[in-house]
Design an enzyme around this catalytic site. Sequence first.
Site, PDB file in Angstrom:
ATOM      1  CG  HIS A   1       2.517  -4.555   4.475  1.00  0.00           C
ATOM      2  ND1 HIS A   1       1.486  -4.120   3.669  1.00  0.00           N
ATOM      3  CD2 HIS A   1       2.036  -5.631   5.144  1.00  0.00           C
ATOM      4  CE1 HIS A   1       0.434  -4.905   3.838  1.00  0.00           C
ATOM      5  NE2 HIS A   1       0.739  -5.825   4.729  1.00  0.00           N
TER       6      HIS A   1
ATOM      7  CB  CYS B   1      -0.683  -1.672   3.213  1.00  0.00           C
ATOM      8  SG  CYS B   1       0.671  -0.487   3.394  1.00  0.00           S
TER       9      CYS B   1
ATOM     10  CG  ASP C   1      -1.749  -7.467   6.592  1.00  0.00           C
ATOM     11  OD1 ASP C   1      -2.442  -6.527   6.163  1.00  0.00           O
ATOM     12  OD2 ASP C   1      -0.616  -7.739   6.152  1.00  0.00           O
TER      13      ASP C   1
ATOM     14  CG  ASN D   1      12.137 -13.026  10.806  1.00  0.00           C
ATOM     15  OD1 ASN D   1      13.136 -12.474  11.247  1.00  0.00           O
ATOM     16  ND2 ASN D   1      11.055 -13.260  11.542  1.00  0.00           N
TER      17      ASN D   1
ATOM     18  CD  GLU E   1      36.418   4.396   3.866  1.00  0.00           C
ATOM     19  OE1 GLU E   1      36.036   5.588   3.885  1.00  0.00           O
ATOM     20  OE2 GLU E   1      36.252   3.598   4.800  1.00  0.00           O
TER      21      GLU E   1
ATOM     22  CE1 TYR F   1       7.673  10.462   1.612  1.00  0.00           C
ATOM     23  CE2 TYR F   1       8.835  12.125   2.885  1.00  0.00           C
ATOM     24  CZ  TYR F   1       7.669  11.636   2.333  1.00  0.00           C
ATOM     25  OH  TYR F   1       6.495  12.333   2.490  1.00  0.00           O
TER      26      TYR F   1
END
EC number: 2.3.2.13
Length: 686
Positions: A335, A277, A358, A398, A538, A582
């Site tokens: 993307h 992309c 796109d 969305n 917790e 990452y």
Amino acid sequence: MAEELNLERCDLEIQANGRDHHTADLCQQKLVLRRGQRFRLTLYFEGRGYEASVDRLTFGAVTGPDPSEEAGTKARFSLSDDVEEGSWSASVLDQQDNVLSLQLCTPANAPVGQYRLSLETSTGYQGSSFMLGHFILLFNAWCPADDVYLDSEAERREYVLTQQGFIYQGSVKFIKSVPWNFGQFEDGILDACLMLLDVNPKFLKDRSRDCSRRSSPIYVGRVVSGMVNCNDDQGVLLGRWDNNYGDGISPMAWIGSVDILRRWKEHGCQQVKYGQCWVFAAVACTVLRCLGIPTRVVTNYNSAHDQNSNLLIEYFRNEYGELESNKSEMIWNFHCWVESWMTRPDLQPGYEGWQAIDPTPQEKSEGTYCCGPVSVRAIKEGDLSTKYDASFVFAEVNADVVDWIRQSDGSVLKSINNSLVVGQKISTKSVGRDDREDITYTYKYPEGSPEEREVFTRANHLNKLAEKEETGVAMRIRVGDGMSLGNDFDVFAHIGNDTSESRECRLLLCARTVSYNGVLGPECGTEDINLTLDPYSENSIPLRILYEKYSGCLTESNLIKVRGLLVEPAANSYLLAERDLYLENPEIKIRILGEPKQNRKLVAEVSLKNPLSDSLYDCVFTVEGAGLTKEQKSVEVSDPVPAGDAVKVRVDLFPTDIGLHKLVVNFQCDKLKSVKGYRNIIIGPA
């Protein structure tokens, strides 16, 4: 009776016009103009000079294979007292004996492309025709009457003239900027862009109509969207996502558009292997900027690929939280597409400005793999009937995600998953700075706002309007320090019980490598434990991820997906949390040796330290930079690089243009793929 007027030669004033039209880098041997703007040329006559009282000069300008005045591809115009803005016109600037200086103007809505300019002279009953030369006409962001007019000089420089930039990758919680050499003014790129227009299927089907429609940036943007991929035509790039790139170049290895477009043109419009992309988007950005349309690359994190337009991505999982199969409807880690600035006279007022385009081949639009241009404002307002492809782009930012757990008896139960929100951190490079600008607000109203609910109602987005289920138990994935390639590191499932009751649960933690488009790889870490959640407590449960586990299966995206599934058997409930990690590549260091001066050799010293416990083999540095290198340069390192040692090479540069430039570097070896770096270099006058 006056003798016939004979033209000796015509000076197209290429350099002067190039400076005036912001096309100096393109005007080495040919005249490149922006439409709607005056330009100069000088006529040299032999024998005698032009006499207004007896001589008549008529100019002709044509473009395309079958020019006609009706199609707007042919014009005839005579000298007048002054040039008329917005139309083909010409007037005298100055005359010295046999030398006539003229000023001409083109319409702000003329088709872009290559033109042939001619002159007819008539004196009484005598007449002659002369070929004055060729020029290339581009869109003009400096002209208020042009559909691509942009009123900010800083934005015009960034989105039309700047030849380098950044594309954003990584993950929503760890955004990585990747340098890119767009190089829209480099040698041969304008020719490649014009060729791209001339081999598009619409031109081949009806050449005259296609050339006429090149007056519209809407039309040109749609053509470019379809031609950057090769799914339907002689387009530029072939997409591939299966991590098998042996017969081409890995999408992650590219550092600029120039090499891609040159390969495509030099090999007779044969597809270049391979793109994904951001490569499609970057090449489209180069082409559109080259043609004069203000354009920027945009990255959407957690981007939905919704094929059936129901604004819903559904995942079916087994009782361990594992996906039953990879499917085409998925959430991509990120993307990329482009936005181009233009008016939209075909749409309602307010939908001008940035338009999403796109070029990545995902779904067909009007029978072709292309997408857009669609008004970003229309996406924000949920106006899904808007041309072109509004519903697809709306879903990308969305769509809702629903996870179903298939139980042992075959029944399915909905899992709560509040960790994945589609359409986050929509990013582009800032104007004039090497920083990221968050433009999410241009696509979406604030989450939970009344305006957002109005948009979802207008878009019939029923799933988003439903109330979210709350159980009093929440889970999210947290990360520790040291998430660099080559390291072992910890991640944590952080679980909170905000109820007065104790909960008996089972936690299944799993880490798997993942490609940026969501396709999962092998496991690289698991944990399966039973635990008691005390009231109002917790808990933080660690998962150790080892380099020896992920090193052999990490893709070039450097991404690992961590999934936590919390099962409460007594309540028959499932709570899912995910996070994409990452892993940071080592830093490429770049030193400039010598004083950076125009037209003087310069040396760049490029180095990288091996962060791994193993030696590196087959190391290659690749560098390029608009105005710094005539073509891409690669330097291979034959010796292995031991653990902890640095690999270092020197590369000769020859700067041709003064000002700020970026040197972009890629490093590859057997164990490290597509490591990127860059250095800003300011070139002074010689």
